[in-house]
Design a protein around this motif. Sequence first.
Motif, PDB file in Angstrom:
ATOM      1  N   ILE A 162       0.848  -1.197   0.000  1.00 37.26           N
ATOM      2  CA  ILE A 162       0.000   0.000   0.000  1.00 37.26           C
ATOM      3  C   ILE A 162       0.883   1.246   0.000  1.00 37.26           C
ATOM      4  O   ILE A 162       0.675   2.193  -0.763  1.00 37.26           O
TER       5      ILE A 162
ATOM      6  N   GLN B 226       2.513   2.201  -3.344  1.00 36.26           N
ATOM      7  CA  GLN B 226       1.716   2.692  -4.469  1.00 36.26           C
ATOM      8  C   GLN B 226       2.134   4.119  -4.805  1.00 36.26           C
ATOM      9  O   GLN B 226       2.024   5.028  -3.994  1.00 36.26           O
TER      10      GLN B 226
ATOM     11  N   ARG C 209      -5.140   6.166   1.180  1.00 40.10           N
ATOM     12  CA  ARG C 209      -4.508   4.857   1.379  1.00 40.10           C
ATOM     13  C   ARG C 209      -4.518   4.467   2.847  1.00 40.10           C
ATOM     14  O   ARG C 209      -4.759   3.309   3.206  1.00 40.10           O
TER      15      ARG C 209
ATOM     16  N   LEU D 167      -6.588   1.450   4.305  1.00 40.90           N
ATOM     17  CA  LEU D 167      -5.818   0.368   4.924  1.00 40.90           C
ATOM     18  C   LEU D 167      -6.386   0.027   6.297  1.00 40.90           C
ATOM     19  O   LEU D 167      -6.543  -1.144   6.651  1.00 40.90           O
TER      20      LEU D 167
ATOM     21  N   GLY E  67      -8.745  -0.396  -0.921  1.00 41.09           N
ATOM     22  CA  GLY E  67      -7.411   0.092  -1.262  1.00 41.09           C
ATOM     23  C   GLY E  67      -6.562  -0.948  -1.976  1.00 41.09           C
ATOM     24  O   GLY E  67      -5.427  -0.660  -2.337  1.00 41.09           O
TER      25      GLY E  67
ATOM     26  N   THR F   7      -1.947  -4.581  -6.300  1.00 36.44           N
ATOM     27  CA  THR F   7      -1.663  -4.903  -4.906  1.00 36.44           C
ATOM     28  C   THR F   7      -2.149  -6.307  -4.550  1.00 36.44           C
ATOM     29  O   THR F   7      -1.468  -7.044  -3.815  1.00 36.44           O
TER      30      THR F   7
END
Length: 403
Positions: free
Chosen positions: A41, A44, A88, A92, A119, A124
């Motif tokens: 995450i 990104q 994010r 998360l 997310g 991912t």
Amino acid sequence: MDETELKRFFGRELLDWYRRGNRDLPWRRSRDPYYIWVSEIMLQQTRVETVIPYFNRFVERFPTVRALAEAPEEDVLKLWEGLGYYSRARNLQAAAREVAERYDGRVPNDVEAVRGLKGVGPYTAGAILSIAFGRPEPAVDGNVMRVLSRYFCLDEDIARPATRTGMEKLARELIPEGAAGDFNQALMELGALVCTPRSPHCLTCPVMAHCEGRIAGREEELPVKSKAKPPKPQHRLAVLAVRADGRVLVRRRPAQGLLARLWELPHVEAPSESVWDSPEAGPSWLAETLVLEEGVRVRPNRHLGDAEHVFTHLHWYVRVWGASGASLEAPAQRDLAAAGEAAAASASAEGQEAALPFAVREAAFPWGEAGEDNYRWIDRAEFEALAWPNVFRKILAAHFESS
DNA sequence: CAGACGTGGGG
DNA sequence: TCCCCAAGTCT
């Protein structure tokens, strides 16, 4: 060499190269799917070197899914401060809460379940599933698209969403048996260290021999990528209102949108660059708009400086005006404060507690309802404890340094 | 699909 | 200085 051989060769060579040596990164020291998840995450749209200290602090403070799930949101945002793309962090934590409740605190080893987490998109999900669980899923990011564009000499515009889909299909075929995690990381490692956006280091590339882009002499012009729109300029007027006891008026941003839930100086968008730039119209507009839209009454009277901040889609020009309750009313502000002299006077009284004059209660307050604690008078210690966007952190740091 | 969504580093 | 961009996702 036919297409099938080319693909097999690519996978094996790349995998061998990666296994001969790769970067020692914090999240590679663990097989904990939660650590892999957090790192992916953070990674990104963000460079490895930037992420490392954030990752270390984050997993130290939140060592498990449950620790993250149970934490106050402000703590999570504070640890994310400066990293950007703050949704994010919120996503998360929301996803951690889902994993805690629905999957007993363990990241599910299941394609659909992982893909369903907030997310977690196609990249991912593939990264988590392959690296943490060894599942043969592709993880196609910008690095991978660049490498594949060059190696297979593909002219598709990698800025188009449809291109990524095709790349995933191709990447899936390349995964060597039983080595998805290392292969996906190898692909990204190659893109980051060797097959770089500009001036790729082809001479040290483990797959140079059969790279079609290189053979065609097109390694510099690939991948094809259409240009992004330039950021839209916005001229903003901010107020640094300092109370007699030295505390500064700040507000928390709404829960949705840009810089959600972060703290900032009160500010408004100027209707034009000329108003923004005008020593008379600028502060007038600032005071008037804050009263009308937020019920906040200040009297900006001193130009403290300018700041610039560039987002992906916006370019902020921020002019900061100083204000203090004790200051004399400048001639230019005389006509705009007519409706609220009494309120302004009470709010600015020496040492008085922060009873803000929310004079326009019926108006829609985009920053939250009055009295919801979205406005605060803060001192230096509180400044340090709250989470700020970079631009306001710099302005306030400068203020508290010099006061 | 296009636009929103941050920030800092490198050429 | 300026421009590009970096392990993308959501709406």
